[in-house]
Write a protein that holds these residues in place. Structure first.
Motif, PDB file in Angstrom:
ATOM      1  N   GLN A 108      10.316  59.221  27.476  1.00 37.16           N
ATOM      2  CA  GLN A 108      10.481  59.546  26.330  1.00 37.16           C
ATOM      3  C   GLN A 108       9.192  58.212  25.495  1.00 37.16           C
ATOM      4  O   GLN A 108       7.974  58.538  24.680  1.00 37.16           O
ATOM      5  CB  GLN A 108      11.539  58.827  25.103  1.00 37.16           C
ATOM      6  CG  GLN A 108      11.881  58.313  24.924  1.00 37.16           C
ATOM      7  CD  GLN A 108      13.140  58.630  23.997  1.00 37.16           C
ATOM      8  OE1 GLN A 108      13.921  59.704  24.375  1.00 37.16           O
ATOM      9  NE2 GLN A 108      13.612  57.022  23.197  1.00 37.16           N
ATOM     10  N   GLN A 111       5.640  59.795  27.595  1.00 35.13           N
ATOM     11  CA  GLN A 111       5.224  60.565  26.999  1.00 35.13           C
ATOM     12  C   GLN A 111       4.506  60.127  25.403  1.00 35.13           C
ATOM     13  O   GLN A 111       3.640  60.391  24.912  1.00 35.13           O
ATOM     14  CB  GLN A 111       6.207  61.666  26.525  1.00 35.13           C
ATOM     15  CG  GLN A 111       7.032  62.072  27.569  1.00 35.13           C
ATOM     16  CD  GLN A 111       7.988  63.540  27.610  1.00 35.13           C
ATOM     17  OE1 GLN A 111       8.925  62.791  26.748  1.00 35.13           O
ATOM     18  NE2 GLN A 111       8.381  64.399  28.274  1.00 35.13           N
ATOM     19  N   LEU A 112       5.490  58.962  24.655  1.00 37.61           N
ATOM     20  CA  LEU A 112       4.915  58.656  23.840  1.00 37.61           C
ATOM     21  C   LEU A 112       3.197  58.255  23.730  1.00 37.61           C
ATOM     22  O   LEU A 112       2.003  58.595  23.115  1.00 37.61           O
ATOM     23  CB  LEU A 112       5.469  57.428  22.651  1.00 37.61           C
ATOM     24  CG  LEU A 112       4.889  57.000  21.741  1.00 37.61           C
ATOM     25  CD1 LEU A 112       6.024  56.669  20.755  1.00 37.61           C
ATOM     26  CD2 LEU A 112       3.991  55.997  21.839  1.00 37.61           C
ATOM     27  N   HIS A 114       1.831  58.481  26.330  1.00 36.24           N
ATOM     28  CA  HIS A 114       0.506  59.788  26.472  1.00 36.24           C
ATOM     29  C   HIS A 114      -0.001  60.426  25.710  1.00 36.24           C
ATOM     30  O   HIS A 114      -1.620  61.070  25.787  1.00 36.24           O
ATOM     31  CB  HIS A 114       1.288  60.992  27.988  1.00 36.24           C
ATOM     32  CG  HIS A 114       0.756  61.618  28.529  1.00 36.24           C
ATOM     33  ND1 HIS A 114       0.224  63.215  28.125  1.00 36.24           N
ATOM     34  CD2 HIS A 114       0.320  61.949  29.551  1.00 36.24           C
ATOM     35  CE1 HIS A 114      -1.035  63.866  28.790  1.00 36.24           C
ATOM     36  NE2 HIS A 114      -0.467  63.430  30.022  1.00 36.24           N
ATOM     37  N   SER A 115       1.002  60.795  24.859  1.00 36.73           N
ATOM     38  CA  SER A 115       0.376  61.386  23.737  1.00 36.73           C
ATOM     39  C   SER A 115      -0.834  61.223  23.016  1.00 36.73           C
ATOM     40  O   SER A 115      -1.890  61.461  22.834  1.00 36.73           O
ATOM     41  CB  SER A 115       1.040  62.210  22.515  1.00 36.73           C
ATOM     42  OG  SER A 115       0.706  62.769  22.019  1.00 36.73           O
ATOM     43  N   VAL A 116      -1.024  60.285  22.360  1.00 38.28           N
ATOM     44  CA  VAL A 116      -1.980  58.652  22.106  1.00 38.28           C
ATOM     45  C   VAL A 116      -3.341  58.730  23.009  1.00 38.28           C
ATOM     46  O   VAL A 116      -4.348  58.840  22.264  1.00 38.28           O
ATOM     47  CB  VAL A 116      -1.575  57.181  21.771  1.00 38.28           C
ATOM     48  CG1 VAL A 116      -2.418  55.988  21.200  1.00 38.28           C
ATOM     49  CG2 VAL A 116      -0.007  57.555  20.874  1.00 38.28           C
ATOM     50  N   ILE A 118      -4.266  60.823  24.942  1.00 43.15           N
ATOM     51  CA  ILE A 118      -5.318  62.257  25.107  1.00 43.15           C
ATOM     52  C   ILE A 118      -5.684  62.033  24.321  1.00 43.15           C
ATOM     53  O   ILE A 118      -6.613  62.375  23.566  1.00 43.15           O
ATOM     54  CB  ILE A 118      -4.037  63.578  24.945  1.00 43.15           C
ATOM     55  CG1 ILE A 118      -3.273  63.240  27.056  1.00 43.15           C
ATOM     56  CG2 ILE A 118      -4.750  64.184  25.612  1.00 43.15           C
ATOM     57  CD1 ILE A 118      -4.339  63.348  27.797  1.00 43.15           C
ATOM     58  N   ASP A 119      -5.191  61.798  22.807  1.00 38.38           N
ATOM     59  CA  ASP A 119      -5.772  61.544  21.829  1.00 38.38           C
ATOM     60  C   ASP A 119      -7.314  61.039  21.554  1.00 38.38           C
ATOM     61  O   ASP A 119      -7.855  61.401  20.519  1.00 38.38           O
ATOM     62  CB  ASP A 119      -4.416  61.644  20.403  1.00 38.38           C
ATOM     63  CG  ASP A 119      -3.760  63.311  19.816  1.00 38.38           C
ATOM     64  OD1 ASP A 119      -3.947  63.774  20.817  1.00 38.38           O
ATOM     65  OD2 ASP A 119      -2.289  62.947  19.444  1.00 38.38           O
ATOM     66  N   ARG A 123      -8.491  61.521  28.910  1.00 34.40           N
ATOM     67  CA  ARG A 123      -7.457  63.409  29.394  1.00 34.40           C
ATOM     68  C   ARG A 123      -7.692  63.150  30.326  1.00 34.40           C
ATOM     69  O   ARG A 123      -7.004  64.334  31.072  1.00 34.40           O
ATOM     70  CB  ARG A 123      -8.612  64.404  28.746  1.00 34.40           C
ATOM     71  CG  ARG A 123      -9.368  64.325  27.049  1.00 34.40           C
ATOM     72  CD  ARG A 123     -10.202  65.094  26.761  1.00 34.40           C
ATOM     73  NE  ARG A 123     -10.639  65.467  25.189  1.00 34.40           N
ATOM     74  CZ  ARG A 123      -9.647  65.913  24.400  1.00 34.40           C
ATOM     75  NH1 ARG A 123      -7.847  66.298  24.473  1.00 34.40           N
ATOM     76  NH2 ARG A 123      -9.289  66.114  23.220  1.00 34.40           N
ATOM     77  N   ALA A 190       1.559  54.604  15.807  1.00 35.64           N
ATOM     78  CA  ALA A 190       2.706  55.426  16.828  1.00 35.64           C
ATOM     79  C   ALA A 190       4.245  54.990  17.291  1.00 35.64           C
ATOM     80  O   ALA A 190       5.059  54.879  17.178  1.00 35.64           O
ATOM     81  CB  ALA A 190       2.077  56.293  18.559  1.00 35.64           C
ATOM     82  N   SER A 239       8.544  68.187  30.265  1.00 39.20           N
ATOM     83  CA  SER A 239       7.218  67.114  30.590  1.00 39.20           C
ATOM     84  C   SER A 239       6.385  67.380  31.556  1.00 39.20           C
ATOM     85  O   SER A 239       5.860  66.737  31.712  1.00 39.20           O
ATOM     86  CB  SER A 239       8.428  65.388  30.429  1.00 39.20           C
ATOM     87  OG  SER A 239       9.063  65.536  31.392  1.00 39.20           O
ATOM     88  N   LEU A 242       3.226  67.382  32.485  1.00 37.63           N
ATOM     89  CA  LEU A 242       2.330  65.663  31.980  1.00 37.63           C
ATOM     90  C   LEU A 242       2.220  65.309  33.381  1.00 37.63           C
ATOM     91  O   LEU A 242       1.329  64.194  32.964  1.00 37.63           O
ATOM     92  CB  LEU A 242       2.947  65.294  31.168  1.00 37.63           C
ATOM     93  CG  LEU A 242       3.275  65.651  29.866  1.00 37.63           C
ATOM     94  CD1 LEU A 242       4.307  65.065  29.092  1.00 37.63           C
ATOM     95  CD2 LEU A 242       2.136  66.295  29.033  1.00 37.63           C
TER      96      LEU A 242
END
Length: 249
Positions: A108, A111-112, A114-116, A118-119, A123, A190, A239, A242
């Motif tokens: 997790q 994943q946090l 990774h999300s930041v 990508i945003d 990419r 985040a 997940s 990802l």
């Protein structure tokens, strides 16, 4: 948890293996931000660079090369021309964007990040799980540039074309810097929003909390919760999309 803490302490105690023997300026702030959290440990980084290298044409270019120019800032045509004067083999002009590898205690946490990433425009970022369950998150981008300039010491392109390449590389560097800034700011937000893990009070997955609330409402109404709510989705399975191949040079 203890194993991750030991691995982190050992890694951070090692001498810097890079040519520079120090963190790049823009990557240093991110490293401090992440390493201050017990759930993360930075493994390697580069904040983006323009290089001119040359080889004698044998072996693996990036492993057996001489560095004629290295800069982490926008460069000028004159810098490249001066570097090429020293080339006796095959010279290559490159722009390489920001890269950051982070060891994460739990999936997790990766994943946090990774999300930041990508945003923020990175990419090509991805997560891998190695032997022993080591979780690595790689922040990567795709806006690279690699162009051969000379062969056996002979310049194969015009000075006008080199000027054009420098212009393109500088544009990429500026975009690279913007993405790093977005990533840094997004990561600060985040991490502030994330609830830190407390070993005395293990975190309850968000979906389990939702289920408990629904269960309480159902009990209050004298009804059982629907069966579909009894089996929260498997976060690990969801997940897997990802995961991406991670190659550390």
């Amino acid at each position: 948890m203890a194993a991750f803490a030991r691995r982190k302490a050992q890694r951070l105690a090692r001498p810097d293996p890079s040519r520079k023997r120090a963190l790049d300026a823009r990557a240093a702030g991110l490293a401090r931000l992440l390493n201050a959290r017990e759930r993360f440990c930075t493994a390697s980084s580069c904040d983006g660079r323009v290089t001119v290298t040359h080889t004698d044409g044998a072996g693996i270019p990036k492993k057996n090369c001489t560095w004629l120019l290295v800069t982490h800032e926008p460069c000028a045509k004159g810098d490249v021309m001066t570097a090429l004067e020293k080339a006796t083999g095959d010279a290559v002009f490159r722009f390489e964007p920001f890269v950051l590898h982070v060891l994460c205690r739990e999936l997790q946490d990766a994943q946090l990040l990774h999300s930041v990433a990508i945003d923020s425009g990175f990419r090509n970022s991805g997560i891998t799980v190695g032997r022993g369950g080591k979780i690595t998150m790689a922040v990567r981008s795709t806006h690279c540039l690699e162009v051969p300039l000379s062969h056996k010491g002979r310049l194969m392109v015009s000075e006008e074309y080199i000027e054009f390449l420098v212009h393109v590389a500088n544009q990429k560097m500026e975009e690279n810097i913007r993405r790093i800034d977005r990533f840094h700011k997004g990561l600060e937000l985040a991490l502030e929003a994330a609830v830190p893990a407390d070993p005395l009070f293990p975190e309850v997955p968000q979906k389990s909390q939702v289920y408990l609330h629904r269960r309480k409402r159902g009990a209050a109404r004298g009804q059982a919760a629907p069966s579909t709510e009894l089996e929260p989705q498997d976060d690990t399975e969801s997940s897997l999309a990802l995961f991406a191949e991670l190659t550390i040079d």
